[in-house]
Design a protein around this motif. Structure first.
Motif, mmCIF file in Angstrom:
data_model
loop_
_atom_site.group_PDB
_atom_site.id
_atom_site.type_symbol
_atom_site.label_atom_id
_atom_site.label_comp_id
_atom_site.label_asym_id
_atom_site.label_seq_id
_atom_site.Cartn_x
_atom_site.Cartn_y
_atom_site.Cartn_z
ATOM 1 N N GLU A 17 0.821 -1.215 0.000
ATOM 2 C CA GLU A 17 0.000 0.000 0.000
ATOM 3 C C GLU A 17 0.850 1.256 0.000
ATOM 4 O O GLU A 17 0.470 2.283 -0.569
ATOM 5 C CB GLU A 17 -0.929 0.029 1.221
ATOM 6 N N ALA A 18 2.008 1.176 0.650
ATOM 7 C CA ALA A 18 2.913 2.326 0.747
ATOM 8 C C ALA A 18 3.891 2.385 -0.425
ATOM 9 O O ALA A 18 4.851 3.164 -0.383
ATOM 10 C CB ALA A 18 3.682 2.260 2.064
ATOM 11 N N CYS A 19 3.666 1.577 -1.459
ATOM 12 C CA CYS A 19 4.517 1.529 -2.655
ATOM 13 C C CYS A 19 5.902 0.961 -2.373
ATOM 14 O O CYS A 19 6.816 1.122 -3.188
ATOM 15 C CB CYS A 19 4.675 2.917 -3.287
ATOM 16 N N ASN A 20 6.098 0.324 -1.246
ATOM 17 C CA ASN A 20 7.404 -0.238 -0.890
ATOM 18 C C ASN A 20 7.382 -1.749 -1.157
ATOM 19 O O ASN A 20 7.307 -2.565 -0.238
ATOM 20 C CB ASN A 20 7.730 0.046 0.576
ATOM 21 N N THR A 21 7.460 -2.090 -2.418
ATOM 22 C CA THR A 21 7.394 -3.503 -2.791
ATOM 23 C C THR A 21 8.676 -4.253 -2.436
ATOM 24 O O THR A 21 8.652 -5.469 -2.264
ATOM 25 C CB THR A 21 7.106 -3.650 -4.292
ATOM 26 N N ASP A 22 9.791 -3.526 -2.336
ATOM 27 C CA ASP A 22 11.044 -4.170 -1.922
ATOM 28 C C ASP A 22 10.898 -4.768 -0.525
ATOM 29 O O ASP A 22 11.242 -5.931 -0.281
ATOM 30 C CB ASP A 22 12.197 -3.160 -1.930
ATOM 31 N N GLU A 23 10.387 -3.948 0.395
ATOM 32 C CA GLU A 23 10.232 -4.419 1.770
ATOM 33 C C GLU A 23 9.159 -5.507 1.859
ATOM 34 O O GLU A 23 9.289 -6.462 2.630
ATOM 35 C CB GLU A 23 9.874 -3.244 2.680
ATOM 36 N N ALA A 24 8.101 -5.349 1.061
ATOM 37 C CA ALA A 24 7.050 -6.373 1.049
ATOM 38 C C ALA A 24 7.614 -7.722 0.613
ATOM 39 O O ALA A 24 7.310 -8.759 1.212
ATOM 40 C CB ALA A 24 5.925 -5.946 0.109
ATOM 41 N N ASN A 25 8.454 -7.694 -0.401
ATOM 42 C CA ASN A 25 9.063 -8.944 -0.880
ATOM 43 C C ASN A 25 9.993 -9.562 0.167
ATOM 44 O O ASN A 25 10.022 -10.774 0.337
ATOM 45 C CB ASN A 25 9.831 -8.686 -2.178
ATOM 46 N N LYS A 26 10.747 -8.712 0.869
ATOM 47 C CA LYS A 26 11.644 -9.217 1.917
ATOM 48 C C LYS A 26 10.857 -9.947 3.004
ATOM 49 O O LYS A 26 11.226 -11.035 3.453
ATOM 50 C CB LYS A 26 12.440 -8.065 2.537
ATOM 51 N N ILE A 27 9.763 -9.332 3.425
ATOM 52 C CA ILE A 27 8.949 -9.940 4.485
ATOM 53 C C ILE A 27 8.346 -11.261 4.020
ATOM 54 O O ILE A 27 8.363 -12.266 4.732
ATOM 55 C CB ILE A 27 7.844 -8.964 4.926
#
Length: 308
Positions: A17-27
């Motif tokens: 939602e926050a446009c932070n797909t890098d962090e989403a993928n890490k999690i």
């Protein structure tokens, strides 16, 4: 799904939602890797990877190109993902929030534009982003201003109509939808509509086998037949003259095999509907009967639905 995966999925959705797909993928690859058989986690990971790739391509482009690129990719994303089994609505929602927030930020940087045509286009896209984010009043204001900057644009009026419908203002929505499809059905992108008022009509028309521009051409016809486009306005004398000229030109095209197209029939029928509305206001029953006969010759089924 165990607690670790549940919390990890929730955090990943927040980052998308926050446009932070890098962090989403890490999690997703750390806390949820042991639970990839779960369809919700698998679908969310697909979405995060998809948009990570898209966001990575935007660094060197202009704000307008970035925003426009996101809008185009959203259509592709929805058309692709909606056909998959086990769609996870929360992931689609998170992507929608992320993508349109990002696009809105890009378009917002261009709101100082002075050229009325370009400014209208930017305002239309800002309004679309607000609509997708659920900020319907902001969307209506932007789209109304876009229309004021550059009048009578079918795509702007259609988006504004969708906002009215989402706000429960169906009368205004029906009027503007009918106007938009009358002005230029080819410029309207039905993939971005959100309201049930228009989406049910679009879906029912699709079920008749129409796609692409043919779908857009038939929507106003069935909109009238099925009682969706049932709010009308009076035509000005100049508009009546142009309507008759357009009908005359299309009738001539229909007689010429080299110029006749599939879209010509629904376009003509829609113009005939507008002419009948005008004739009813001036009580010209003779011309109404003439136009009805023309509709019957063009398409008997449509004629029967219209007069029943």
């Amino acid at each position: 799904m165990d607690n670790q995966s549940e919390y990890g999925l929730k955090d990943a959705l927040s980052y998308i939602e926050a446009c932070n797909t890098d962090e989403a993928n890490k999690i997703l690859t750390t806390t949820c890797m042991h639970d990839l058989a779960n369809p919700d986690i698998a679908f969310t990971m697909e979405c995060a990877c998809y948009w990570k790739d898209i966001f990575s391509r935007m660094n060197n482009e202009s704000p307008y190109e970035n925003g426009d690129y996101l809008l185009r990719e959203w259509k592709t994303f929805i058309q692709t993902k909606s056909k998959q089994p086990n769609v996870y609505p929360e992931a689609i929602y998170a992507c929608c929030r992320g993508v349109f927030s990002c696009a809105l930020n890009h378009f917002h940087r261009l709101l100082n534009e002075k050229d009325p045509v370009y400014r209208s286009d930017i305002l239309k896209k800002v309004g679309l982003c607000y609509k997708k984010l659920g900020e319907y009043e902001n969307a209506k204001n932007c789209l109304a201003e876009a229309n004021n900057c550059h009048k009578s644009q079918a795509d702007v009026l259609a988006e504004l109509a969708d906002c009215y419908a989402l706000c429960g203002e169906d009368r205004s929505a029906k009027l503007l939808f009918r106007e938009a499809f009358f002005l230029d059905y080819k410029k309207i992108d039905v993939e971005f509509f959100d309201s049930n008022l228009i989406n049910i009509l679009v879906q029912k028309t699709k079920e008749l086998g129409y796609t692409g521009e043919m779908l857009n051409a038939w929507i106003p016809v069935y909109g009238v037949l099925w009682g969706v486009f049932n709010i009308r306005r009076s035509l000005r004398a100049q508009e009546v003259g142009k309507l008759k000229q357009d009908i005359y030109a299309l009738e001539n095209d229909n007689k010429d095999p080299s110029r006749a197209t599939e879209q010509l029939v629904p376009r003509l029928i829609n113009l005939y509907f507008w002419l009948i509305d005008y004739c009813q206001t001036i009580n010209d029953s003779r011309l109404i009967n003439e136009v009805l006969l023309k509709i019957k010759i063009l398409d008997t089924n449509i004629y029967n639905l219209y007069v029943m």
